[in-house]
Design a protein around this motif. Structure first.
Motif, PDB file in Angstrom:
ATOM      1  N   GLY A   7       0.820  -1.203   0.000  1.00  0.00           N
ATOM      2  CA  GLY A   7       0.000   0.000   0.000  1.00  0.00           C
ATOM      3  C   GLY A   7       0.854   1.253   0.000  1.00  0.00           C
ATOM      4  O   GLY A   7       2.079   1.186  -0.172  1.00  0.00           O
ATOM      5  N   ILE A   8       0.200   2.391   0.192  1.00  0.00           N
ATOM      6  CA  ILE A   8       0.893   3.681   0.177  1.00  0.00           C
ATOM      7  C   ILE A   8       1.396   4.031   1.572  1.00  0.00           C
ATOM      8  O   ILE A   8       0.645   3.958   2.551  1.00  0.00           O
ATOM      9  N   VAL A   9       2.651   4.413   1.669  1.00  0.00           N
ATOM     10  CA  VAL A   9       3.218   4.858   2.941  1.00  0.00           C
ATOM     11  C   VAL A   9       2.710   6.269   3.218  1.00  0.00           C
ATOM     12  O   VAL A   9       3.018   7.205   2.480  1.00  0.00           O
ATOM     13  N   THR A  10       1.902   6.417   4.251  1.00  0.00           N
ATOM     14  CA  THR A  10       1.308   7.731   4.539  1.00  0.00           C
ATOM     15  C   THR A  10       2.040   8.494   5.642  1.00  0.00           C
ATOM     16  O   THR A  10       2.023   9.718   5.668  1.00  0.00           O
ATOM     17  N   HIS A  11       2.679   7.778   6.553  1.00  0.00           N
ATOM     18  CA  HIS A  11       3.418   8.417   7.646  1.00  0.00           C
ATOM     19  C   HIS A  11       4.675   7.592   7.939  1.00  0.00           C
ATOM     20  O   HIS A  11       4.647   6.364   7.875  1.00  0.00           O
ATOM     21  N   LEU A  12       5.753   8.303   8.281  1.00  0.00           N
ATOM     22  CA  LEU A  12       6.989   7.653   8.679  1.00  0.00           C
ATOM     23  C   LEU A  12       7.371   8.110  10.081  1.00  0.00           C
ATOM     24  O   LEU A  12       7.393   9.310  10.364  1.00  0.00           O
ATOM     25  N   PHE A  13       7.668   7.153  10.948  1.00  0.00           N
ATOM     26  CA  PHE A  13       8.119   7.447  12.298  1.00  0.00           C
ATOM     27  C   PHE A  13       9.502   6.831  12.478  1.00  0.00           C
ATOM     28  O   PHE A  13      10.028   6.196  11.570  1.00  0.00           O
ATOM     29  N   LYS A  14      10.092   7.018  13.644  1.00  0.00           N
ATOM     30  CA  LYS A  14      11.452   6.545  13.864  1.00  0.00           C
ATOM     31  C   LYS A  14      11.561   5.031  13.717  1.00  0.00           C
ATOM     32  O   LYS A  14      12.520   4.521  13.125  1.00  0.00           O
ATOM     33  N   GLU A  15      10.595   4.301  14.263  1.00  0.00           N
ATOM     34  CA  GLU A  15      10.688   2.844  14.238  1.00  0.00           C
ATOM     35  C   GLU A  15       9.470   2.186  13.604  1.00  0.00           C
ATOM     36  O   GLU A  15       9.297   0.962  13.716  1.00  0.00           O
ATOM     37  N   SER A  16       8.622   2.954  12.958  1.00  0.00           N
ATOM     38  CA  SER A  16       7.415   2.376  12.364  1.00  0.00           C
ATOM     39  C   SER A  16       6.905   3.265  11.237  1.00  0.00           C
ATOM     40  O   SER A  16       7.462   4.332  10.963  1.00  0.00           O
ATOM     41  N   CYS A  17       5.829   2.818  10.597  1.00  0.00           N
ATOM     42  CA  CYS A  17       5.216   3.597   9.536  1.00  0.00           C
ATOM     43  C   CYS A  17       3.735   3.237   9.455  1.00  0.00           C
ATOM     44  O   CYS A  17       3.299   2.231  10.024  1.00  0.00           O
ATOM     45  N   TYR A  18       2.971   4.088   8.773  1.00  0.00           N
ATOM     46  CA  TYR A  18       1.593   3.758   8.452  1.00  0.00           C
ATOM     47  C   TYR A  18       1.538   3.428   6.967  1.00  0.00           C
ATOM     48  O   TYR A  18       2.080   4.165   6.135  1.00  0.00           O
ATOM     49  N   ILE A  19       0.873   2.325   6.636  1.00  0.00           N
ATOM     50  CA  ILE A  19       0.669   1.964   5.242  1.00  0.00           C
ATOM     51  C   ILE A  19      -0.831   1.857   4.990  1.00  0.00           C
ATOM     52  O   ILE A  19      -1.539   1.117   5.684  1.00  0.00           O
ATOM     53  N   ASP A  20      -1.301   2.628   4.001  1.00  0.00           N
ATOM     54  CA  ASP A  20      -2.713   2.626   3.640  1.00  0.00           C
ATOM     55  C   ASP A  20      -2.964   1.514   2.619  1.00  0.00           C
ATOM     56  O   ASP A  20      -2.464   1.560   1.500  1.00  0.00           O
ATOM     57  N   VAL A  21      -3.752   0.522   3.037  1.00  0.00           N
ATOM     58  CA  VAL A  21      -4.110  -0.588   2.149  1.00  0.00           C
ATOM     59  C   VAL A  21      -5.613  -0.508   1.889  1.00  0.00           C
ATOM     60  O   VAL A  21      -6.420  -0.883   2.726  1.00  0.00           O
ATOM     61  N   HIS A  22      -5.968   0.086   0.747  1.00  0.00           N
ATOM     62  CA  HIS A  22      -7.372   0.240   0.366  1.00  0.00           C
ATOM     63  C   HIS A  22      -8.194   0.917   1.467  1.00  0.00           C
ATOM     64  O   HIS A  22      -9.285   0.470   1.827  1.00  0.00           O
ATOM     65  N   GLY A  23      -7.641   1.993   2.004  1.00  0.00           N
ATOM     66  CA  GLY A  23      -8.374   2.775   2.993  1.00  0.00           C
ATOM     67  C   GLY A  23      -8.194   2.362   4.437  1.00  0.00           C
ATOM     68  O   GLY A  23      -8.699   3.024   5.345  1.00  0.00           O
ATOM     69  N   VAL A  24      -7.470   1.265   4.665  1.00  0.00           N
ATOM     70  CA  VAL A  24      -7.182   0.819   6.034  1.00  0.00           C
ATOM     71  C   VAL A  24      -5.714   1.111   6.333  1.00  0.00           C
ATOM     72  O   VAL A  24      -4.822   0.667   5.603  1.00  0.00           O
ATOM     73  N   GLY A  25      -5.462   1.873   7.406  1.00  0.00           N
ATOM     74  CA  GLY A  25      -4.091   2.223   7.749  1.00  0.00           C
ATOM     75  C   GLY A  25      -3.483   1.242   8.745  1.00  0.00           C
ATOM     76  O   GLY A  25      -3.980   1.108   9.871  1.00  0.00           O
ATOM     77  N   TYR A  26      -2.441   0.548   8.337  1.00  0.00           N
ATOM     78  CA  TYR A  26      -1.760  -0.401   9.209  1.00  0.00           C
ATOM     79  C   TYR A  26      -0.505   0.255   9.791  1.00  0.00           C
ATOM     80  O   TYR A  26       0.288   0.841   9.053  1.00  0.00           O
ATOM     81  N   ARG A  27      -0.348   0.146  11.105  1.00  0.00           N
ATOM     82  CA  ARG A  27       0.910   0.588  11.701  1.00  0.00           C
ATOM     83  C   ARG A  27       1.863  -0.596  11.692  1.00  0.00           C
ATOM     84  O   ARG A  27       1.558  -1.652  12.255  1.00  0.00           O
ATOM     85  N   VAL A  28       3.003  -0.419  11.038  1.00  0.00           N
ATOM     86  CA  VAL A  28       3.963  -1.508  10.883  1.00  0.00           C
ATOM     87  C   VAL A  28       5.291  -1.089  11.507  1.00  0.00           C
ATOM     88  O   VAL A  28       5.841  -0.035  11.172  1.00  0.00           O
ATOM     89  N   TYR A  29       5.801  -1.899  12.413  1.00  0.00           N
ATOM     90  CA  TYR A  29       7.105  -1.637  13.028  1.00  0.00           C
ATOM     91  C   TYR A  29       8.195  -2.214  12.129  1.00  0.00           C
ATOM     92  O   TYR A  29       8.094  -3.362  11.679  1.00  0.00           O
ATOM     93  N   VAL A  30       9.223  -1.409  11.870  1.00  0.00           N
ATOM     94  CA  VAL A  30      10.232  -1.798  10.879  1.00  0.00           C
ATOM     95  C   VAL A  30      11.648  -1.561  11.405  1.00  0.00           C
ATOM     96  O   VAL A  30      11.875  -0.655  12.219  1.00  0.00           O
ATOM     97  N   PRO A  31      12.642  -2.340  10.937  1.00  0.00           N
ATOM     98  CA  PRO A  31      14.038  -2.083  11.285  1.00  0.00           C
ATOM     99  C   PRO A  31      14.570  -0.901  10.482  1.00  0.00           C
ATOM    100  O   PRO A  31      13.944  -0.461   9.510  1.00  0.00           O
ATOM    101  N   THR A  32      15.721  -0.411  10.881  1.00  0.00           N
ATOM    102  CA  THR A  32      16.315   0.761  10.226  1.00  0.00           C
ATOM    103  C   THR A  32      16.516   0.552   8.724  1.00  0.00           C
ATOM    104  O   THR A  32      16.254   1.448   7.919  1.00  0.00           O
ATOM    105  N   THR A  33      16.974  -0.640   8.338  1.00  0.00           N
ATOM    106  CA  THR A  33      17.234  -0.904   6.921  1.00  0.00           C
ATOM    107  C   THR A  33      15.963  -0.767   6.080  1.00  0.00           C
ATOM    108  O   THR A  33      15.991  -0.238   4.975  1.00  0.00           O
TER     109      THR A  33
END
Length: 202
Positions: A7-33
Motif C-alpha cells: 500500500g501507500i506509505v502515509t506516515h513515517l516514524f522513527k521505528e514504524s510507519c503507516y501503510i494505507d491498504v485500500h483505505g485501512v491504515g496499518y501501523r507496521v514496526y520496521v528495522p532501520t534498513t
C-alpha cells in the motif's frame, strides 16, 4: 497470519510507519534498513509478522524476505522477543549478523541493542548450525563484520532525523548534511540549508 502488506506509505516514524491498504491504515514496526527504503506517498510492499499478545497485536514489516526469515529465526531464540529482534536487524545487516554468529563473535554481538554477553552466547549456540545450513555466505574475518551505516550525533544527527521525519530518504540527507555541516551551523541553520538544497532538485 498476514504474509505481506502492499500500500501507500502515509506516515513515517522513527521505528514504524503507516501503510494505507485500500483505505485501512496499518501501523507496521520496521528495522532501520527497511525504514530507509520507505518514502511517504510511495507504494511499498513489506513482508510481515503479526505478534499477538494479551493486550495488543503488533505488525512487524521487512523490505526483504531475507530480513523477514532472519527475524523469525531470531524470535525463536529463548529471551529474544520481537522488539529485540527488530533492534538486532537495525544494528547489523543480515549478512553481518550471520557472519558474527557463525564466527562466534560474541563481543561483536553484545554491541547490538538489548544483547548482553549471555544473550550473545545463546544466539551463537542456538543459531550457528541453522545459519550455516541456510546461508551460502563464506566465513570471513571479524574485520568484515560491520554495523549498519554511521551513527550520527550532535547537530548532524538531529538534522538527519528531522529531515527523515519530513519524508526525505536517509541516505540522501546523510550525504547532504555532512557536506553542509561546517561546524559553525546550529541544528536549525543546518536544516534550513539542507531544505534549500533539496528544493533545488525539485
Amino acid at each position: 497470519m498476514i504474509g505481506y502488506v502492499r500500500g501507500i506509505v502515509t506516515h513515517l516514524f522513527k521505528e514504524s510507519c503507516y501503510i494505507d491498504v485500500h483505505g485501512v491504515g496499518y501501523r507496521v514496526y520496521v528495522p532501520t534498513t527497511t525504514r530507509q527504503q520507505l518514502i511517504e506517498g510511495k507504494e511499498a510492499t513489506l513482508y510481515t509478522y503479526l505478534n499477538v499478545r494479551e493486550d495488543a497485536m503488533q505488525l512487524y514489516g521487512f523490505w526483504t524476505e531475507d530480513e523477514y526469515e532472519l527475524f523469525i529465526l531470531l524470535i525463536s531464540v529463548s529471551g529474544i522477543g520481537p522488539k529485540v529482534g527488530l533492534g538486532i536487524l537495525s544494528g547489523m545487516t543480515p549478512e553481518a549478523f550471520k557472519l558474527a554468529v557463525i564466527n562466534g563473535q560474541v563481543q561483536q554481538l553484545t554491541k547490538l541493542p538489548g544483547i548482553g554477553k549471555k544473550s550473545a552466547e545463546r544466539l551463537v549456540l542456538e543459531l550457528k548450525d541453522k545459519l550455516v545450513k541456510m546461508t551460502h555466505i563464506s566465513v570471513e574475518s571479524p574485520d568484515a563484520i560491520q554495523p549498519i551505516g554511521v551513527i550520527h550525533s550532535g547537530p548532524s544527527g538531529e538534522a538527519i532525523e528531522a529531515l527523515v521525519s519530513l519524508g526525505y530518504a536517509q541516505k540522501e540527507v546523510e550525504a547532504l548534511v555532512e557536506s553542509l555541516n561546517d561546524g559553525a551551523k546550529d541544528v536549525s541553520a543546518l536544516i534550513k540549508a539542507c531544505l534549500v538544497e533539496l528544493g533545488k532538485g525539485r
